[in-house]
Design an enzyme around this catalytic site. Structure first.
Site, short mmCIF file in Angstrom:
data_model
loop_
_atom_site.label_atom_id
_atom_site.label_comp_id
_atom_site.label_asym_id
_atom_site.label_seq_id
_atom_site.Cartn_x
_atom_site.Cartn_y
_atom_site.Cartn_z
N LYS A 56 -23.92 -5.74 6.98
CA LYS A 56 -24.13 -6.39 5.69
C LYS A 56 -24.81 -7.74 5.89
O LYS A 56 -24.58 -8.42 6.89
CB LYS A 56 -22.78 -6.60 5.00
CG LYS A 56 -22.88 -7.18 3.58
CD LYS A 56 -21.51 -7.38 2.97
CE LYS A 56 -20.82 -8.62 3.52
NZ LYS A 56 -21.49 -9.89 3.08
N LYS A 61 -25.19 -10.78 12.16
CA LYS A 61 -25.92 -9.88 13.06
C LYS A 61 -26.78 -10.65 14.06
O LYS A 61 -26.84 -10.29 15.23
CB LYS A 61 -26.81 -8.94 12.25
CG LYS A 61 -26.07 -7.92 11.42
CD LYS A 61 -27.03 -7.01 10.70
CE LYS A 61 -27.96 -7.76 9.77
NZ LYS A 61 -27.25 -8.51 8.70
N LYS A 87 -37.15 -13.35 7.23
CA LYS A 87 -36.77 -14.76 7.39
C LYS A 87 -37.08 -15.26 8.79
O LYS A 87 -37.03 -16.46 9.05
CB LYS A 87 -35.27 -14.94 7.10
CG LYS A 87 -34.85 -14.64 5.67
CD LYS A 87 -33.48 -15.18 5.36
CE LYS A 87 -32.39 -14.75 6.33
NZ LYS A 87 -32.14 -13.29 6.34
N ASP A 174 -28.42 -4.21 4.87
CA ASP A 174 -28.06 -2.80 4.74
C ASP A 174 -29.30 -1.93 4.91
O ASP A 174 -30.41 -2.35 4.62
CB ASP A 174 -27.46 -2.52 3.36
CG ASP A 174 -26.25 -3.39 3.08
OD1 ASP A 174 -25.83 -4.12 3.99
OD2 ASP A 174 -25.75 -3.36 1.94
#
Length: 314
Positions: A56, A61, A87, A174
């Site tokens: 998510k 991550k 990003k 996701d």
């Protein structure tokens, strides 16, 4: 067309036009800077072990990927981390900067990839980890999954995978479209990062479904779950038991992780405080486990309404 134009020039112009059209830089697509999906169909990684990290949005991550990359490097492995988020902030704790992205450098050479050098888009980070940021289009103008395919293509053309032991794809949020699911076409194992809460596990269930779908046509298999930013793992463990998933590691909720991001460094550069050393050891054990090989997990995700009813307390 000039009849005296060299055939190679015609081919180069046609190729550039196709790349610009795919990238939305020819005035078509979703607008200025639009990038459309264009996937590489295969990646010969040689002996490299390839992992795709999903979870998510905001679950950590990139922090997980960067510290795992360092852990592999501490085991003596040659590591390449590929940030797959527009990003382009996957690798800044490794490089201490926001490195130029693949889409930036391609645009700089008018989308003639043959003009690029390796050092134009690959940057060395902490402890020798090689870093690449795919980048993407301006917000709201297209699908960043296109750039993942171009990144893989560049890696192949520059033979970078031949001198790499571990490749880590750090993937945006996701899995909801083919573009950001494309690393699953190249990975040996897909690993999900999740917190011990409703939103993370709900998202993880959908990611598991995407990995299961990709495994029908590609070699990728579920590797397991990294519990992150959580004091406990009871909800994750309960879900895992229900669908046939396993927890690989538990990275405890620690303020040291937040401080490492603010210091723009990995946890392996944060000193020898016992709490930090404990987290470092967890990453090192995870790297050893992934390198040795995890078993294939044949998890069966729930339907959305089923997991909605399943999660939580009575």
């Amino acid at each position: 067309m000039n009849l005296f134009t060299h055939p190679r020039t015609i081919m180069d112009e046609a190729r550039t036009a196709r790349l610009k059209q795919a990238a939305g830089l020819d005035g078509t697509g979703d607008g200025d800077g639009s990038v459309q999906v264009h996937l590489e169909t295969e990646m010969d990684a040689g002996k490299a072990k390839v992992f795709a990290i999903y979870g998510k949005g905001g679950i950590g991550k990139s922090t997980t990927s960067s510290n795992l990359s360092v852990a592999f490097s501490k085991l003596g492995k040659r590591v390449l981390q590929i940030g797959c988020d527009p990003k382009h902030d996957s690798t800044f704790t490794l490089t201490k900067s926001l490195i130029p992205t693949v889409i930036d450098v391609l645009e700089g050479v008018d989308f003639h990839p043959e003009e690029l050098r390796t050092e134009d888009f690959v940057f060395e980070g902490y402890n020798g980890v090689q870093c690449v940021e795919a980048g993407g289009p301006p917000a709201g103008t297209g699908c960043g999954g296109y750039v993942v395919g171009q990144t893989v293509k560049l890696l192949k053309e520059h033979h970078l995978l031949e001198d790499t032991d571990v490749v880590i794809f750090d993937v945006l949020g996701d899995v909801v479209c083919g573009g950001f699911a494309s690393p699953l076409q190249h990975a040996e194992r897909a690993v999900v990062v999740a917190a011990n809460d409703f939103d993370s596990i709900f998202a993880m269930n959908r990611i598991v479904a995407a990995i299961k779908a990709k495994s029908k046509n590609y070699d990728v298999r579920l590797g397991g779950v990294i519990a992150n930013r959580s004091r406990n793992t009871d909800q994750i463990d309960r879900y895992n038991e229900a669908i046939g998933l396993e927890r690989l590691a538990h990275i405890v909720d620690s303020d040291a992780v937040r401080r490492s991001r603010l210091k723009k460094c990995t946890l392996f550069e944060m000193g020898d405080d016992p709490e930090i050393v404990q987290i470092q050891q967890e990453y090192l054990q995870l790297a050893e486990q992934l390198w040795s090989g995890t078993r294939e997990l044949n998890a069966n995700p729930m339907k959305d309404r089923e997991i909605f009813d399943f999660l939580g307390f009575e």
